[in-house]
Design a protein around this motif. Structure first.
Motif, mmCIF file in Angstrom:
data_model
loop_
_atom_site.group_PDB
_atom_site.id
_atom_site.type_symbol
_atom_site.label_atom_id
_atom_site.label_comp_id
_atom_site.label_asym_id
_atom_site.label_seq_id
_atom_site.Cartn_x
_atom_site.Cartn_y
_atom_site.Cartn_z
ATOM 1 N N GLU A 277 4.948 2.037 -16.288
ATOM 2 C CA GLU A 277 5.540 2.601 -14.807
ATOM 3 C C GLU A 277 4.460 3.544 -13.865
ATOM 4 O O GLU A 277 4.124 3.190 -13.220
ATOM 5 N N GLU A 278 4.163 4.783 -14.955
ATOM 6 C CA GLU A 278 3.469 6.297 -14.031
ATOM 7 C C GLU A 278 1.878 4.792 -13.938
ATOM 8 O O GLU A 278 1.405 5.721 -13.340
ATOM 9 N N ALA A 279 1.540 4.072 -14.444
ATOM 10 C CA ALA A 279 0.640 3.631 -14.796
ATOM 11 C C ALA A 279 0.144 3.278 -13.295
ATOM 12 O O ALA A 279 -1.250 3.028 -12.721
ATOM 13 N N ALA A 280 0.701 2.626 -12.549
ATOM 14 C CA ALA A 280 1.123 1.401 -11.349
ATOM 15 C C ALA A 280 0.877 2.294 -10.124
ATOM 16 O O ALA A 280 0.564 1.991 -9.454
ATOM 17 N N GLU B 194 -6.243 5.198 -17.722
ATOM 18 C CA GLU B 194 -6.473 4.684 -18.766
ATOM 19 C C GLU B 194 -5.224 4.746 -19.734
ATOM 20 O O GLU B 194 -5.114 4.473 -20.623
ATOM 21 N N GLU B 195 -5.867 6.172 -19.459
ATOM 22 C CA GLU B 195 -4.667 6.639 -20.773
ATOM 23 C C GLU B 195 -2.815 6.656 -20.569
ATOM 24 O O GLU B 195 -2.724 5.965 -21.636
ATOM 25 N N CYS B 196 -2.364 6.216 -19.320
ATOM 26 C CA CYS B 196 -0.986 5.464 -19.044
ATOM 27 C C CYS B 196 -0.994 4.144 -19.544
ATOM 28 O O CYS B 196 0.080 3.922 -20.581
ATOM 29 N N VAL B 197 -2.301 3.491 -19.350
ATOM 30 C CA VAL B 197 -2.254 2.116 -19.890
ATOM 31 C C VAL B 197 -1.987 2.055 -21.219
ATOM 32 O O VAL B 197 -1.400 1.480 -22.645
ATOM 33 N N ARG B 198 -2.718 2.876 -22.426
ATOM 34 C CA ARG B 198 -3.035 3.628 -24.318
ATOM 35 C C ARG B 198 -1.808 3.428 -24.608
ATOM 36 O O ARG B 198 -1.664 2.876 -25.281
ATOM 37 N N LEU B 199 -0.899 4.370 -23.684
ATOM 38 C CA LEU B 199 0.128 4.854 -24.266
ATOM 39 C C LEU B 199 1.491 3.914 -23.750
ATOM 40 O O LEU B 199 2.737 4.107 -23.852
ATOM 41 N N VAL C 149 -17.515 12.721 -1.898
ATOM 42 C CA VAL C 149 -17.827 13.234 -3.274
ATOM 43 C C VAL C 149 -16.196 13.795 -3.615
ATOM 44 O O VAL C 149 -16.067 13.204 -4.902
ATOM 45 N N ARG C 150 -15.413 14.407 -3.039
ATOM 46 C CA ARG C 150 -14.209 14.661 -3.552
ATOM 47 C C ARG C 150 -13.343 13.597 -3.467
ATOM 48 O O ARG C 150 -12.830 13.119 -4.643
ATOM 49 N N THR C 151 -13.760 12.767 -2.524
ATOM 50 C CA THR C 151 -12.372 11.823 -2.643
ATOM 51 C C THR C 151 -13.335 10.570 -4.677
ATOM 52 O O THR C 151 -11.973 10.344 -4.577
ATOM 53 N N ALA C 152 -14.200 10.273 -4.232
ATOM 54 C CA ALA C 152 -15.217 9.591 -5.328
ATOM 55 C C ALA C 152 -14.497 10.410 -6.357
ATOM 56 O O ALA C 152 -13.377 10.039 -7.876
ATOM 57 N N ARG C 153 -14.094 11.671 -6.528
ATOM 58 C CA ARG C 153 -14.062 12.788 -8.006
ATOM 59 C C ARG C 153 -12.617 12.688 -8.506
ATOM 60 O O ARG C 153 -11.863 12.146 -9.254
ATOM 61 N N GLN C 154 -12.176 12.593 -6.675
ATOM 62 C CA GLN C 154 -10.669 12.188 -7.347
ATOM 63 C C GLN C 154 -10.175 10.647 -7.610
ATOM 64 O O GLN C 154 -8.767 11.129 -9.415
ATOM 65 N N MET C 155 -10.570 9.701 -7.793
ATOM 66 C CA MET C 155 -10.466 8.613 -7.482
ATOM 67 C C MET C 155 -11.225 8.484 -8.951
ATOM 68 O O MET C 155 -9.985 7.925 -9.611
ATOM 69 N N GLU C 156 -12.197 8.997 -9.882
ATOM 70 C CA GLU C 156 -12.823 8.601 -11.776
ATOM 71 C C GLU C 156 -11.088 10.222 -11.945
ATOM 72 O O GLU C 156 -10.928 9.114 -13.106
ATOM 73 N N GLU C 157 -10.154 10.585 -11.505
ATOM 74 C CA GLU C 157 -9.442 11.490 -12.387
ATOM 75 C C GLU C 157 -7.940 10.614 -12.541
ATOM 76 O O GLU C 157 -7.807 10.504 -13.426
#
Lengths: 169, 350
Positions: free
Chosen positions: A148-151, A139-144, A125-133
Motif C-alpha cells: 500500500e505504501e509502495a503504491a 524498493e524498501e517497501c516492496v522488499r518489506l 537536480v532537486r527533482t531528480a534527487r527527490q525521485m532517487e529518494e
C-alpha cells in the motif's frame, strides 16, 4: 582487565603516579578515572580536526607552490585551514578540493553529497534527487511487502516524472 | 513571569523517556566568507540580508529578529538554557542575531559558526516532524537567499564535519533506570561505531546532568537527510527499549521496595531542602520524574516537572527575581521554588 578501584567495569585508562621515585600504576574504568586529580581525556575537537588536515599535506613531498595556494575569495591558505580545522568560505571547498577530499572521506566515509538540493538554484537536480529518494523508499517497501505504501511512492514518482518531462520543475 | 519555550513546557510523544527532539541545519550565504573569516562589514551584510528574508517565513507564523548586542547578559543566558541558542552564540554578541518564532520552537542563529543555523525543537520524540519543519524553513529562506552549495559536496559549512546535508538531528533522552543499573555505557557506548554521537544536556563537553543524554548523527556527507533521520530513529527505538527494560527490572517484586525507597527519599529532599545547587536539583528531579513516570509517586504532573528542570537554571531563577543574584541566594531561591511547585502539584492532585 577490570577496574582496580570498583572492580566492576572494564579498565580503559592507565593511571601512572610517580612519587619519591616510586611508581604506582592503576588501571581504572572511565567513571573511576574521573575522580582522580589531573585526569583529562585529552580530547580536543579542534586539535583532532587540524590533525586530519595535517596528515594530508605533510609526509608527502608537497611542492612549495602548492602550499602557497590561497583561496581566491577569502585568501586563506591550506596552512591556515590546517591550523584551525575550519574553512574560510564556500570557495575554499573548490580551491582545496584535492586536499579536502581525503579529509571528508575520513570524516564521513564518503565525499559525495546525496541529500537535499536548493530548489531555486538547482530545480531539475532537486527533482531528480527527490525521485532517487522515492525509488529507494519504493524498493524498501516492496522488499518489506508493504504494498500500500509502495503504491503511494509510485504515484508520487509518476507525478515528478511528469513534472520533469513537462519542464515545470 | 516570562513564558518558557513551548518545547520545554509540555511533554511530547514518549515523553517519559524522550524530553525533546531537535533538527539543526547549517547554511551559509554564497560569496561571503564564513563568520570566523569575515570582516565586520561582511558580517553586517549577512545580518541585513537575513533580516530582509524573515518576511518569507510568514507562512509559519510570527518571527522576531533580534541582534544579540541589544540583549542583556541574562536574556542571552535564558535562550541558552532553553537551547534556543548555543553557549558560543551568547559570548561576543557583536554582529550576531537570533530569529525566533512566537512559540520559541524555531530559532535561527545568525553569524554563529556558520551564517545561519536553523533549529527546530519539539517536545518528546518527533524526528520526522522536526526535520520536515526545518526543511520548510530552509526552503522559504532559500527563496530570498543564495546559499553556498555545490552538487558534489552539498551545503558548504565552516567546519568539514557538517558539510553535505549540514543536518544535525538530536534526540534528548532521560535515562535514569539505565543509569541506576549501570548500563548507560553499554547501551550508548556502541553508537560511535554507527556514525552517531552522545553528549550531555548542554552539548559539547557538558556532563550528563540529571541523566539527560543527547544522541545525534555525526555523518552529513554520503547519506540523505531521510536516511540520517531513519538511522537515528532506529537507534532511538533501541535505547527506548533498553530503558523500558531497565524500568521494568527496577519494579520487579524483589527490588520494588528498594526502588520506591530511593525515589521517595529524593522526593523528600526536594520537598524539604532549604538550599540546593542546580546539579543536585537536576539529579533529584530526575529521580522524581522517574518516580512519577513509573507511577510510584502519585500526584506528579509531568509537565510541571519538565518546566522545573529549566526553571531551576541560574538565568531563569534570576529572571524570576528580576536581578542578578549571588550563588548562595540562588541556591536558597531554587530550593524554595521547588518546594512551592511540588506543594502546588500535590494540592492539585488531591
Amino acid at each position: 582487565m577490570l577496574c582496580d578501584k570498583c572492580g566492576k567495569q572494564e579498565a580503559t585508562v592507565k593511571f601512572v603516579q610517580i612519587e619519591n621515585n616510586k611508581k604506582t600504576e592503576l588501571h581504572l574504568c572511565r567513571d573511576c578515572a574521573h575522580g582522580y586529580p589531573g585526569f583529562s581525556t585529552g580530547f580536543d575537537l579542534q586539535h583532532l580536526l587540524s590533525s586530519l588536515f595535517q596528515s594530508v599535506g605533510l609526509g608527502q613531498a608537497v611542492a612549495p607552490t602548492v602550499t602557497m595556494k590561497t583561496c581566491p575569495t577569502c585568501g586563506r591558505s591550506i596552512a591556515d585551514i590546517q591550523k584551525t580545522g575550519r574553512l574560510g568560505c564556500g570557495s575554499c571547498y573548490e580551491a582545496f578540493r584535492e586536499e579536502l577530499n581525503p579529509v571528508l572521506r575520513r570524516l564521513h566515509g564518503s565525499g559525495n553529497h546525496t541529500g537535499k538540493v536548493p530548489a531555486r538554484a538547482f530545480p531539475k537536480v532537486r527533482t531528480a534527487r527527490q525521485m532517487e529518494e522515492l525509488r529507494r523508499r519504493l524498493e524498501e517497501c516492496v522488499r518489506l511487502e508493504k504494498y500500500e505504501e509502495a503504491a503511494k511512492y509510485r504515484d508520487e514518482l509518476r507525478l515528478l516524472e511528469k513534472q520533469l518531462a513537462g519542464g515545470e520543475a | 513571569m516570562r513564558e518558557i519555550a513551548s518545547w520545554m513546557r509540555r511533554t511530547g510523544p514518549m515523553g517519559d523517556i524522550v524530553l525533546g527532539t531537535r533538527c539543526r541545519l547549517a547554511r551559509n550565504l554564497a560569496g561571503i566568507p564564513f563568520p570566523e573569516a569575515a570582516t565586520r562589514e561582511q558580517l553586517r551584510e549577512v545580518l541585513t540580508k537575513t533580516a530582509a528574508a524573515v518576511a518569507e517565513l510568514e507562512a509559519l507564523g510570527t518571527f522576531t529578529y533580534r541582534e544579540m548586542a541589544t540583549m542583556d547578559a541574562l536574556e542571552r543566558e535564558i535562550l541558552v538554557e532553553e537551547h534556543l541558542i548555543s553557549p558560543s552564540h551568547m559570548q561576543n554578541p557583536a554582529h550576531k542575531a537570533v530569529i525566533l518564532n512566537a512559540e520559541h520552537n524555531i530559532s535561527i542563529m545568525v553569524n554563529e559558526e556558520d551564517h545561519l543555523r536553523i533549529q527546530v525543537l519539539k517536545p518528546g520524540l518527533q524526528l520526522n516532524e522536526a526535520w520536515e519543519r526545518a526543511t520548510e524553513v530552509d526552503d522559504l529562506l532559500e527563496q530570498h537567499l543564495d546559499f553556498a552549495f555545490d552538487l558534489q559536496t552539498g551545503y558548504l559549512t565552516a567546519c568539514p564535519t557538517n558539510v553535505g546535508t549540514a543536518l544535525r538531528a538530536s534526540v534528548m533522552f532521560h535515562l535514569p533506570a539505565l543509569q541506576r543499573v549501570k548500563k548507560v555505557q553499554e547501551v550508548l557506548g556502541a553508537v560511535s561505531k554507527f556514525g552517531l554521537t552522545v553528549r550531555g544536556l548542554y552539548g559539547e563537553g557538558s556532563d550528563a546532568w540529571g541523566n539527560v543524554y543527547q544522541l545525534s548523527n555525526q555523518i552529513t556527507l554520503g547519506q540523505s537527510e531521510d536516511e540520517t533521520i531513519e538511522h537515528l530513529a532506529r537507534f532511538t527505538a533501541q535505547i527506548l527499549y533498553s530503558e523500558q527494560q531497565a524500568r521494568e527490572y527496577l519494579l520487579e517484586q524483589e527490588r520494588r521496595l528498594t526502588t520506591e525507597d530511593w525515589l521517595y527519599r529524593s522526593y523528600g529532599i526536594l520537598q524539604n531542602a532549604r538550599m540546593i545547587t542546580s546539579q543536585e536539583a537536576m539529579e533529584l528531579l530526575s529521580d522524581l520524574k522517574l518516580g512519577v513516570d513509573l507511577g510510584v509517586i502519585e500526584h506528579g504532573d509531568p509537565d510541571l516537572l519538565k518546566q522545573l528542570m529549566v526553571q531551576i537554571r541560574s538565568a531563569h531563577l534570576q529572571s524570576i527575581m528580576g536581578q542578578p543574584l549571588p550563588v548562595q541566594e540562588r541556591d536558597r531561591l531554587r530550593a524554595s521554588l521547588i518546594r512551592e511547585t511540588l506543594q502546588k502539584q500535590i494540592t492539585k492532585g488531591e
